[in-house]
Design a protein around this motif. Structure first.
Motif, PDB file in Angstrom:
ATOM      1  N   UNK A 202       0.835  -1.203   0.000  1.00  0.00           N
ATOM      2  CA  UNK A 202       0.000   0.000   0.000  1.00  0.00           C
ATOM      3  C   UNK A 202       0.871   1.255   0.000  1.00  0.00           C
ATOM      4  N   UNK A 203       1.980   1.216   0.722  1.00  0.00           N
ATOM      5  CA  UNK A 203       2.864   2.386   0.799  1.00  0.00           C
ATOM      6  C   UNK A 203       3.554   2.663  -0.530  1.00  0.00           C
ATOM      7  N   UNK A 204       3.699   1.643  -1.380  1.00  0.00           N
ATOM      8  CA  UNK A 204       4.299   1.838  -2.699  1.00  0.00           C
ATOM      9  C   UNK A 204       3.360   2.576  -3.646  1.00  0.00           C
ATOM     10  N   UNK A 205       2.080   2.543  -3.348  1.00  0.00           N
ATOM     11  CA  UNK A 205       1.074   3.216  -4.157  1.00  0.00           C
ATOM     12  C   UNK A 205       1.319   4.728  -4.117  1.00  0.00           C
ATOM     13  N   UNK A 206       1.588   5.378  -5.252  1.00  0.00           N
ATOM     14  CA  UNK A 206       1.881   6.817  -5.230  1.00  0.00           C
ATOM     15  C   UNK A 206       0.736   7.657  -4.685  1.00  0.00           C
ATOM     16  N   UNK A 207      -0.511   7.221  -4.893  1.00  0.00           N
ATOM     17  CA  UNK A 207      -1.646   8.005  -4.408  1.00  0.00           C
ATOM     18  C   UNK A 207      -1.697   7.985  -2.880  1.00  0.00           C
ATOM     19  N   UNK A 208      -1.133   6.953  -2.263  1.00  0.00           N
ATOM     20  CA  UNK A 208      -1.040   6.924  -0.802  1.00  0.00           C
ATOM     21  C   UNK A 208      -0.247   8.124  -0.301  1.00  0.00           C
ATOM     22  N   UNK A 209       0.849   8.451  -0.980  1.00  0.00           N
ATOM     23  CA  UNK A 209       1.654   9.609  -0.583  1.00  0.00           C
ATOM     24  C   UNK A 209       0.880  10.905  -0.749  1.00  0.00           C
ATOM     25  N   UNK A 210       0.129  11.027  -1.849  1.00  0.00           N
ATOM     26  CA  UNK A 210      -0.652  12.243  -2.072  1.00  0.00           C
ATOM     27  C   UNK A 210      -1.699  12.421  -0.974  1.00  0.00           C
ATOM     28  N   UNK A 211      -2.355  11.322  -0.628  1.00  0.00           N
ATOM     29  CA  UNK A 211      -3.396  11.361   0.412  1.00  0.00           C
ATOM     30  C   UNK A 211      -2.789  11.730   1.761  1.00  0.00           C
ATOM     31  N   UNK A 229       7.305  13.903   0.033  1.00  0.00           N
ATOM     32  CA  UNK A 229       7.491  14.817  -1.092  1.00  0.00           C
ATOM     33  C   UNK A 229       8.431  14.207  -2.132  1.00  0.00           C
ATOM     34  N   UNK A 230       9.534  13.635  -1.652  1.00  0.00           N
ATOM     35  CA  UNK A 230      10.515  13.045  -2.574  1.00  0.00           C
ATOM     36  C   UNK A 230       9.892  11.905  -3.382  1.00  0.00           C
ATOM     37  N   UNK A 231       9.131  11.062  -2.700  1.00  0.00           N
ATOM     38  CA  UNK A 231       8.491   9.923  -3.367  1.00  0.00           C
ATOM     39  C   UNK A 231       7.462  10.411  -4.383  1.00  0.00           C
ATOM     40  N   UNK A 232       6.689  11.426  -4.002  1.00  0.00           N
ATOM     41  CA  UNK A 232       5.659  11.966  -4.892  1.00  0.00           C
ATOM     42  C   UNK A 232       6.280  12.618  -6.125  1.00  0.00           C
ATOM     43  N   UNK A 233       7.319  13.409  -5.920  1.00  0.00           N
ATOM     44  CA  UNK A 233       7.982  14.085  -7.038  1.00  0.00           C
ATOM     45  C   UNK A 233       8.595  13.063  -7.989  1.00  0.00           C
ATOM     46  N   UNK A 234       9.204  12.025  -7.435  1.00  0.00           N
ATOM     47  CA  UNK A 234       9.823  10.986  -8.269  1.00  0.00           C
ATOM     48  C   UNK A 234       8.775  10.331  -9.168  1.00  0.00           C
ATOM     49  N   UNK A 235       7.616   9.995  -8.594  1.00  0.00           N
ATOM     50  CA  UNK A 235       6.540   9.383  -9.381  1.00  0.00           C
ATOM     51  C   UNK A 235       6.030  10.335 -10.448  1.00  0.00           C
ATOM     52  N   UNK A 236       5.858  11.602 -10.092  1.00  0.00           N
ATOM     53  CA  UNK A 236       5.345  12.587 -11.050  1.00  0.00           C
ATOM     54  C   UNK A 236       6.291  12.750 -12.232  1.00  0.00           C
TER      55      UNK A 236
END
Length: 258
Positions: A202-211, A229-236
């Motif tokens: 679940x933590x690998x899910x990028x939307x989890x970070x956004x939420x 933030x780092x994880x979200x930016x990397x996915x984006x």
């Protein structure tokens, strides 16, 4: 790069027209119109709170706000990616007649969904007031998850818009994917209640970070750890880059398949 920026500036008025058209089309002949963007998340929040608050009462403090944060992010991604997916097919007649930068079509769908999301924030404010949730300065950081999920939805939308031109069945298959994605996102449950192996997934899910970023801004009264933030930016960056690459590579063939 300069030519791309100049090209975007040239067609920026068209982008505004496309966004305006999408919004008008969505609420055409609707009695309540844009008010539905407030009433719909409120209604879903009430139903899901009644259903799930009893189950998670001991695990989640201020469940209505917790739930609403997850809803806003995921509903926006769901709407934006679905609308972007059909943006090329839906504008086939225009694409066949005149030259228009084709990326404007999925971009306009994401932008119109963004307007709906920002309007839906009124529902979140109502829930915050009703539940007497303290509002602190961290709420200004809500701009980050909104930006991240917009970029992510645009990248996913580019990939879907490219693929659906050839594989029309993707429109139906994506409904199944988004349903699975919903349950793999901690919207109405805490990750702590899951087995460790599933929790890591679940933590690998990028939307989890956004939420989680939105919850930190609105509910947790503290700044989110930089790792989110780092994880979200990397996915984006990854998804937008891949989406632009695929879209640019295939866009010249769109007209042959529309």
């Amino acid at each position: 790069m300069n030519s791309t920026i100049e090209n975007f500036k040239k067609y920026k008025p068209l982008l505004f027209e496309l966004v305006s058209r999408d919004l008008k089309t969505k609420y055409r002949r609707s009695v309540l119109g844009v008010l539905w963007t407030v009433l719909n998340p409120l209604g879903m929040m009430l139903v899901m709170t009644v259903v799930f608050s009893t189950v998670f009462r001991q695990n989640i403090e201020n469940f209505p706000v917790y739930l609403m944060c997850g809803q806003l992010v995921f509903n926006f991604f769901n709407e934006a990616s679905n609308m972007a997916m059909t943006s090329i097919l839906g504008n086939a007649s225009l694409i066949k007649k005149v030259y228009v930068p084709k990326y404007l079509f999925p971009l306009s769908r994401v932008c119109s969904s963004l307007v709906n999301m920002l309007t839906s924030f009124i529902a979140l404010i109502i829930v915050i007031i009703v539940t007497r949730t303290p509002v602190t300065w961290t709420i200004i950081t809500a701009v980050f998850p909104v930006l991240y999920v917009s970029m992510f939805a645009f990248g996913v939308g580019l990939v879907l818009a490219t693929a659906v031109v050839t594989f029309r069945d993707l429109q139906h298959l994506y409904g199944v994917v988004i349903t699975a994605w919903l349950y793999l996102t901690p919207i109405f449950y805490p990750i702590s209640m899951l087995p460790e192996s599933i929790g890591r997934l679940i933590k690998l899910n990028p939307i989890t970070s956004f939420v989680e970023l939105l919850r930190y801004a609105v509910l947790y009264d503290s700044l989110a750890p930089l790792k989110y933030h780092a994880y979200s930016i990397a996915w984006c960056v990854l998804v937008v880059g891949f989406g632009l690459y695929i879209f640019n590579k295939k866009q010249d063939n769109f007209i042959l398949k529309l």
